[in-house]
Motif scaffolding. Structure first.
Motif, short mmCIF file in Angstrom:
data_model
loop_
_atom_site.label_atom_id
_atom_site.label_comp_id
_atom_site.label_asym_id
_atom_site.label_seq_id
_atom_site.Cartn_x
_atom_site.Cartn_y
_atom_site.Cartn_z
N VAL A 73 -27.39 14.20 -16.22
CA VAL A 73 -28.85 14.24 -16.08
C VAL A 73 -29.19 13.86 -14.64
O VAL A 73 -28.60 12.94 -14.07
N ASN A 74 -30.13 14.58 -14.05
CA ASN A 74 -30.56 14.36 -12.66
C ASN A 74 -29.36 14.29 -11.69
O ASN A 74 -29.21 13.34 -10.92
N PRO A 75 -28.49 15.31 -11.72
CA PRO A 75 -27.28 15.26 -10.91
C PRO A 75 -27.55 15.39 -9.41
O PRO A 75 -28.51 16.05 -9.00
N GLU A 76 -26.67 14.76 -8.64
CA GLU A 76 -26.67 14.90 -7.17
C GLU A 76 -25.25 15.18 -6.72
O GLU A 76 -24.33 14.45 -7.08
N LEU A 77 -25.08 16.23 -5.93
CA LEU A 77 -23.75 16.61 -5.44
C LEU A 77 -23.64 16.33 -3.95
O LEU A 77 -24.57 16.58 -3.20
N THR A 78 -22.46 15.84 -3.56
CA THR A 78 -22.16 15.68 -2.14
C THR A 78 -20.80 16.32 -1.87
O THR A 78 -19.78 15.81 -2.34
N PRO A 79 -20.78 17.46 -1.15
CA PRO A 79 -19.48 18.08 -0.84
C PRO A 79 -18.64 17.13 0.01
O PRO A 79 -19.17 16.40 0.84
N LEU A 80 -17.31 17.13 -0.23
CA LEU A 80 -16.39 16.33 0.58
C LEU A 80 -15.60 17.31 1.45
O LEU A 80 -14.73 18.01 0.97
N GLY A 81 -15.95 17.37 2.71
CA GLY A 81 -15.31 18.31 3.62
C GLY A 81 -15.99 19.66 3.57
O GLY A 81 -16.86 19.91 2.72
N GLU A 82 -15.56 20.52 4.47
CA GLU A 82 -16.17 21.85 4.61
C GLU A 82 -15.40 22.90 3.81
O GLU A 82 -15.83 24.04 3.71
N SER A 83 -14.23 22.52 3.30
CA SER A 83 -13.32 23.47 2.71
C SER A 83 -13.90 24.12 1.44
O SER A 83 -14.38 23.43 0.54
N ARG A 84 -13.85 25.46 1.41
CA ARG A 84 -14.33 26.20 0.24
C ARG A 84 -13.22 27.09 -0.28
O ARG A 84 -12.30 27.44 0.47
N GLU A 85 -13.33 27.48 -1.54
CA GLU A 85 -12.39 28.48 -2.06
C GLU A 85 -13.15 29.45 -2.95
O GLU A 85 -14.18 29.11 -3.55
N GLU A 86 -12.61 30.68 -3.02
CA GLU A 86 -13.24 31.71 -3.83
C GLU A 86 -12.67 31.65 -5.25
O GLU A 86 -11.48 31.40 -5.44
N GLY A 87 -13.50 31.88 -6.23
CA GLY A 87 -13.03 31.94 -7.61
C GLY A 87 -13.96 32.83 -8.42
O GLY A 87 -15.14 32.98 -8.08
N TRP A 88 -13.42 33.41 -9.49
CA TRP A 88 -14.22 34.30 -10.34
C TRP A 88 -15.10 33.47 -11.26
O TRP A 88 -14.62 32.53 -11.89
N GLU A 89 -16.36 33.84 -11.34
CA GLU A 89 -17.30 33.14 -12.22
C GLU A 89 -18.01 34.13 -13.12
O GLU A 89 -18.18 35.30 -12.79
N GLY A 90 -18.42 33.59 -14.26
CA GLY A 90 -19.31 34.32 -15.15
C GLY A 90 -20.44 33.38 -15.49
O GLY A 90 -20.46 32.24 -15.06
N CYS A 91 -21.41 33.87 -16.24
CA CYS A 91 -22.55 33.03 -16.59
C CYS A 91 -23.17 33.58 -17.87
O CYS A 91 -23.32 34.79 -18.02
N LEU A 92 -23.52 32.67 -18.77
CA LEU A 92 -24.08 33.09 -20.05
C LEU A 92 -25.45 33.76 -19.87
O LEU A 92 -25.91 34.48 -20.76
N SER A 93 -26.07 33.58 -18.70
CA SER A 93 -27.35 34.24 -18.42
C SER A 93 -27.17 35.58 -17.71
O SER A 93 -28.16 36.26 -17.40
N VAL A 94 -25.90 35.92 -17.43
CA VAL A 94 -25.58 37.19 -16.77
C VAL A 94 -24.42 37.81 -17.56
O VAL A 94 -23.32 37.97 -17.06
#
Ligand code: NI
Length: 168
Positions: A73-94
């Protein structure tokens, strides 16, 4: 996708009460019935900052590590570092579609459980991906908006051969 509520910024939860418990229960039922890895309140028509996620054995995500059942509830995210990776996603709204989405590899998140107790974790890999996807819903962002090359967006069955196992 296309519902105005899914494009809206959701409001913070002010009370950790029975109404919230009932919302969370509805979200759990929906997520589990549809084999989702997670769900955000706006996806069931409630514009509040609540997400749930859980990855056990999930036929929609057969190659990923488990993620503990979490209500945030009321989440807050803080990325650690700049590193990103690609991954396949789906979504129940799509429904029926998948896309290749870049996400931060590691992040710290905090928020509250449905009783108002603080939650704080440092996570990576698919756990970090799920949280970023769900919290995006609270900002009115759906994953297709995050795809860097739209050639990597399409119907599940057409993409099946290209979808590599998730990286963690
Ligand atoms: Ni989603």
């Amino acid at each position: 996708m296309g519902e105005p509520l899914l494009a809206a910024v959701a409001a913070p939860v002010r009370r950790f009460d029975a109404e919230l418990a009932s919302l969370v229960s509805d979200m759990n039922d929906t997520m589990r019935a549809l084999n989702g890895a997670g769900l955000a309140a706006p996806q069931i028509g409630v514009s509040l900052r609540v997400v749930v996620f859980e990855v056990t054995v999930n036929p929609r995500y057969p190659h990923v590590s488990p993620v503990p059942y979490t209500v945030l509830v009321n989440p807050e995210l803080t990325p650690l570092g700049e590193s990103r990776e690609e991954g396949w996603e789906g979504c129940l709204s799509v429904p029926g579609l998948r896309g290749l989405v870049p996400r931060f590899k590691r992040l710290h998140y905090r928020g509250f459980d449905p009783y108002g107790r603080p939650i704080e974790r440092t996570v990576e890999g698919f756990h970090a991906r799920v949280v970023q996807h769900e919290v995006d819903h609270l900002e009115g962002i759906l994953y297709p908006q995050r795809i860097s090359d739209l050639r990597n967006f399409g119907f599940e069955d057409a993409l099946a051969e290209r979808m590599t196992p998730m990286p963690d």
